[in-house]
Design an enzyme around this catalytic site. Structure first.
Site, PDB file in Angstrom:
ATOM      1  N   ARG A  98       3.081 -13.226   1.136  1.00  0.00           N
ATOM      2  CA  ARG A  98       2.751 -13.969  -0.085  1.00  0.00           C
ATOM      3  C   ARG A  98       3.323 -13.253  -1.291  1.00  0.00           C
ATOM      4  O   ARG A  98       3.602 -12.045  -1.269  1.00  0.00           O
ATOM      5  CB  ARG A  98       1.245 -14.133  -0.251  1.00  0.00           C
ATOM      6  CG  ARG A  98       0.477 -12.856  -0.567  1.00  0.00           C
ATOM      7  CD  ARG A  98      -0.910 -13.203  -1.083  1.00  0.00           C
ATOM      8  NE  ARG A  98      -1.774 -12.054  -1.305  1.00  0.00           N
ATOM      9  CZ  ARG A  98      -1.793 -11.308  -2.409  1.00  0.00           C
ATOM     10  NH1 ARG A  98      -0.906 -11.539  -3.381  1.00  0.00           N
ATOM     11  NH2 ARG A  98      -2.647 -10.313  -2.539  1.00  0.00           N
ATOM     12  N   ASN A 147       3.868  -4.201  -6.849  1.00  0.00           N
ATOM     13  CA  ASN A 147       3.093  -4.432  -8.063  1.00  0.00           C
ATOM     14  C   ASN A 147       3.904  -4.032  -9.277  1.00  0.00           C
ATOM     15  O   ASN A 147       4.696  -3.105  -9.238  1.00  0.00           O
ATOM     16  CB  ASN A 147       1.766  -3.671  -8.026  1.00  0.00           C
ATOM     17  CG  ASN A 147       0.629  -4.520  -7.532  1.00  0.00           C
ATOM     18  OD1 ASN A 147       0.437  -5.641  -7.997  1.00  0.00           O
ATOM     19  ND2 ASN A 147      -0.137  -4.006  -6.579  1.00  0.00           N
ATOM     20  N   ASP A 196      -1.284  -0.336 -10.065  1.00  0.00           N
ATOM     21  CA  ASP A 196      -1.292  -1.789  -9.886  1.00  0.00           C
ATOM     22  C   ASP A 196      -0.497  -2.410 -11.034  1.00  0.00           C
ATOM     23  O   ASP A 196       0.597  -1.965 -11.341  1.00  0.00           O
ATOM     24  CB  ASP A 196      -2.742  -2.276  -9.817  1.00  0.00           C
ATOM     25  CG  ASP A 196      -2.888  -3.615  -9.101  1.00  0.00           C
ATOM     26  OD1 ASP A 196      -1.952  -4.438  -9.161  1.00  0.00           O
ATOM     27  OD2 ASP A 196      -3.954  -3.865  -8.516  1.00  0.00           O
TER      28      ASP A 196
END
Length: 288
Positions: A98, A147, A196
């Protein structure tokens, strides 16, 4: 700098904050909740439900809707007069993969990363580059959890995270979008959390949400830790500057992976936060 909870919506995976200056509105997603949210400067709240994961939302230079990453592809997305989706690319090979995070660079290109959602230990993640002419190219391979990225003010350096390895890499960006000189920019250690979502401020310093580390940190271009914002949640997930003066740092968070005991111990997990900072950010780059 103490974060203020501005929307305690308990998103399982809050992500992708985007300040839209023309609308004076912050957009962000609850990725696995299939939801796109927005907060207006005057406090108004909005939610759109999508048919699948919505991973990120990015502005278009022509102002005609948005670009968005869904679970399985890159789309054009319109919110008015009604929600409408048009797929442009579906490059993922199988259903375990994904899209995850994305950003536009100063040249108007989208850089969008992927991951194996079923097994993050597998280096199946790729970083794709969508050029303004609509062409999609593979820029990087063998990532675990892509990320970021974010870019230096001159556009010549890309910072990009592999959150599974707790690493931020830096790359030189060529005029044609090619990447050279890959290097480890920072290795995160015990207690720091995993890098992140991230962004760059007007002094070219890098702000990173550190998942599992309960903090958001500011680093110099050389990777030196300059500022730490202690968060009231363990899993801050991404950051974006906004507000009329771009001195409000918006921070998304998540409770993904929690059991009932963890949720009880981290009651604000999944909320949207803001904190006022001294150094403003820069406007979000637009695709096209």
């Amino acid at each position: 700098m103490i974060p203020d909870c501005i929307w305690p919506l308990a998103a399982e995976l809050g992500e992708g904050p985007l300040w839209h200056a023309a609308e004076q509105r912050l957009y962000f997603v609850n990725l696995v909740g299939n939801a796109l949210h927005a907060v207006d400067a005057d406090g108004g709240r909005h939610t759109w439900q999508l048919p699948t994961y919505v991973c990120w939302l990015l502005p278009r230079k022509d102002g005609d809707g948005f670009m968005a990453g869904l679970r399985d592809g890159i789309v054009r997305l319109w919110l008015v007069p009604e929600l409408r989706i048009e797929y442009l690319h579906r490059p993922l090979e199988h259903g375990d993969l994904r899209f995850n995070d994305a950003k536009v660079d100063a040249a108007g290109r989208i850089w969008a990363g992927t991951m194996n959602a079923a097994d993050v230990s597998r280096p199946h993640g790729k970083l794709f580059r969508l050029d303004p002419d609509g062409g999609l190219r593979t820029a990087l391979t063998e990532y675990h959890i892509c990320n970021g990225p974010t870019f230096s003010l001159d556009g010549r350096t890309m910072y990009h995270n592999d959150s599974f390895l707790d690493r931020t890499y830096a790359y030189d960006v060529n005029a044609d979008g090619g990447l050279d000189n890959p290097r480890l920019w920072r290795q995160f250690g015990a207690g720091e959390g995993s890098p992140d979502g991230m962004t760059v401020d007007s002094e070219d310093c890098v702000w990173i949400a550190q998942w599992g580390g309960a903090r958001v940190c500011r680093y110099s271009p050389a990777g030196e830790l300059l500022t730490t914002i202690a968060m009231p949640v363990a899993q801050p997930s991404s950051v974006a500057f906004g507000g009329p003066d771009l001195k409000t740092l918006y921070i998304t968070s998540a409770w993904q992976g929690y059991d009932d005991a963890c949720r009880a111990a981290d009651p604000q997990a999944g909320a949207l936060f803001s904190v006022r900072v001294d150094v403003p950010g820069v406007p979000a780059a637009q695709f096209g």
